[in-house]
Motif scaffolding. Structure first.
Motif, short mmCIF file in Angstrom:
data_model
loop_
_atom_site.label_atom_id
_atom_site.label_comp_id
_atom_site.label_asym_id
_atom_site.label_seq_id
_atom_site.Cartn_x
_atom_site.Cartn_y
_atom_site.Cartn_z
N GLU A 1 81.13 18.10 43.95
CA GLU A 1 83.31 17.94 44.46
C GLU A 1 83.93 18.99 44.39
N ALA A 2 84.90 18.69 45.20
CA ALA A 2 86.36 20.10 45.64
C ALA A 2 85.45 20.79 44.96
N LYS A 3 86.98 20.23 44.02
CA LYS A 3 87.83 21.03 42.72
C LYS A 3 87.29 21.12 41.21
N ALA A 4 85.83 20.84 41.76
CA ALA A 4 84.69 21.77 40.25
C ALA A 4 83.74 22.96 40.63
N HIS A 5 84.26 24.00 39.98
CA HIS A 5 82.97 24.87 39.95
C HIS A 5 81.40 23.92 39.43
N LEU A 6 80.43 24.41 39.60
CA LEU A 6 79.05 24.11 39.02
C LEU A 6 78.62 25.29 38.47
N VAL A 7 78.38 25.75 37.25
CA VAL A 7 78.02 26.55 36.22
C VAL A 7 76.42 26.51 36.12
N THR A 8 75.02 27.00 36.61
CA THR A 8 73.96 27.16 35.94
C THR A 8 73.18 27.87 35.18
N TRP A 9 73.03 27.67 33.95
CA TRP A 9 72.36 28.26 32.81
C TRP A 9 70.71 27.67 33.65
N ARG A 10 69.45 28.88 33.43
CA ARG A 10 68.28 28.49 33.27
C ARG A 10 67.31 29.61 32.20
N GLY A 11 66.86 29.56 30.93
CA GLY A 11 66.34 29.86 30.24
C GLY A 11 64.81 29.43 29.65
N GLN A 12 64.34 29.89 28.55
CA GLN A 12 63.03 29.25 27.22
C GLN A 12 63.25 28.89 26.09
N VAL A 13 63.60 27.51 25.81
CA VAL A 13 64.46 26.74 24.93
C VAL A 13 62.87 26.29 23.91
N MET A 14 62.31 26.81 23.00
CA MET A 14 61.79 26.87 22.14
C MET A 14 60.32 27.09 22.55
N GLY A 15 60.02 27.76 23.64
CA GLY A 15 59.17 27.55 24.70
C GLY A 15 58.62 26.70 25.64
N ALA A 16 59.48 26.02 25.55
CA ALA A 16 60.25 25.28 27.05
C ALA A 16 60.98 25.65 27.70
N VAL A 17 60.90 25.35 29.03
CA VAL A 17 62.13 25.32 30.00
C VAL A 17 63.78 24.51 29.47
N ALA A 18 64.46 25.21 30.02
CA ALA A 18 65.30 24.75 29.52
C ALA A 18 66.79 24.97 31.00
N THR A 19 67.74 23.95 31.21
CA THR A 19 68.35 24.53 31.85
C THR A 19 69.48 23.68 31.59
N LEU A 20 70.93 24.57 32.28
CA LEU A 20 72.47 23.48 31.53
C LEU A 20 73.62 24.19 32.40
N GLN A 21 73.49 22.15 33.09
CA GLN A 21 74.98 22.48 34.51
C GLN A 21 76.33 21.77 34.27
N VAL A 22 76.86 22.75 34.31
CA VAL A 22 78.44 21.66 34.18
C VAL A 22 79.20 22.02 35.19
N HIS A 23 79.64 21.26 35.10
CA HIS A 23 80.79 20.55 36.66
C HIS A 23 82.47 21.10 35.68
N HIS A 24 82.93 22.00 36.28
CA HIS A 24 84.31 22.34 34.81
C HIS A 24 85.08 22.96 36.46
#
Length: 332
Positions: free
Chosen positions: A30-53
């Motif tokens: 989306e042209a007006k939204a930034h995509l901010v992404t975090w990747r890491g580990q949570v409780m031994g599992a691969v975790a991701t978080l993607q936020v459009h703002h």
């Protein structure tokens, strides 16, 4: 569960080799939204978080606030931290003044234990430890632990005997232990979703071990979710649409105790045996807590029992890939 192993199934919604569980396919940003992404580990599992703002700095603050909540919850549920509330409970058999989140999650465990008639049971820790220790020993019998030791471990399994309230949690037997890795990742995902929504986020992908789509893609379309091929997890074998839904996948190949793959991490709390009915199960439900718990339990249940539970819930979809390779789709 041993501290150096994760219950994560290594399969899910996209290629496992990429380390991600949920991705959009073919949507322009989306042209007006930034995509901010975090990747890491949570409780031994691969975790991701993607936020459009529309405000990148605001999105980064929301992600940091969400991760602070995740770190706090890891001190409650993790089997990888010696100072967590769960490890303390397993070590002592009793926990006085337990954290509110632990009581909340045990209440959810009781719900799914009852709904699945015992197929979901967080007190399987003694079974896990038995299989881990057996196959970690030199010259382990490839046929698994002796029936007598399996029977002894099963005597320490039974969530119905666990008592808990706001004041204390009591495990009824010496040597009994709990693992919440069959539900806690989903609960963490839901808590992050709550945090993001409180901050005004309407479109996001959250995966703290179990993925959940917040709203629709900024384009207005559903998020299209790829399901990994159970025989070749680096490939996508199927897709589904998700809007405000969580997706959880379990498979017998997620972790195997033995090189031949006869014994896997999906242990039946009623018999002590490993799951063999399906190559993979994908569950779609409104919350990641529910999808996480039921993807684990459904691995042990025949299709007619799964369908009965879906009808009782009045919602949800399930995709089964049987041991013979047949695909079965069930819906409430």
């Amino acid at each position: 569960m041993p501290t150096n192993l994760s219950r994560r199934r290594f399969i899910g919604v996209t290629a496992a080799a990429a380390g991600l569980n949920l991705v959009p396919f073919g949507f322009p940003a989306e042209a007006k939204a930034h995509l901010v992404t975090w990747r890491g580990q949570v409780m031994g599992a691969v975790a991701t978080l993607q936020v459009h703002h529309h405000d990148r700095a605001a999105a980064e603050r929301l992600i940091e606030r969400s991760l602070a909540e995740v770190r706090r919850l890891e001190t409650v549920f993790s089997l990888y931290r010696e100072d967590s509330a769960l490890v303390t409970l397993n070590r002592n058999g009793v926990l006085i003044a337990p954290p509110t989140d632990l009581i909340t999650l045990l209440t959810e465990c009781r719900r799914y234990w009852e709904l699945t008639r015992g197929a979901f049971d967080p007190t399987i820790q003694s079974l896990w430890a038995l299989y881990r220790d057996h196959f970690s020993s030199p010259h382990a019998d490839p046929d698994g632990p002796p029936a007598s030791t399996v029977k002894a471990a099963l005597e320490r399994v039974g969530f119905g005997g666990v008592t808990f309230d706001a004041n204390r949690i009591i495990l009824p037997q010496r040597g009994m232990g709990m693992t919440l890795n069959g539900i806690a990742q989903g609960y963490l995902t839901d808590r992050v979703v709550d945090s993001l929504r409180a901050g005004g986020i309407e479109s996001s992908l959250v995966d703290m071990g179990e993925p959940r789509a917040v709203g629709s893609h900024p384009s207005g379309e559903a998020w299209r979710v790829g399901i990994a091929d159970p025989e070749h997890p680096e490939r996508v074998s199927d897709t589904l649409n998700a809007v405000d839904q969580a997706v959880a996948t379990s498979g017998s190949y997620g972790f195997r105790f033995d090189p031949e793959g006869r014994f896997n991490h999906l242990l039946d709390p009623r018999t002590g045996a490993s799951a063999k009915l399906y190559r993979s199960i994908t569950v779609v439900l409104p919350t990641a807590t529910a999808a996480d718990a039921l993807s684990t339990a459904f691995s042990l249940l025949p299709p007619e029992d799964i369908e009965r539970i879906l009808q009782r819930l009045g919602e949800g979809q399930v995709r089964l890939v049987t041991a013979s390779g047949e695909t079965i789709r069930l819906q409430a």
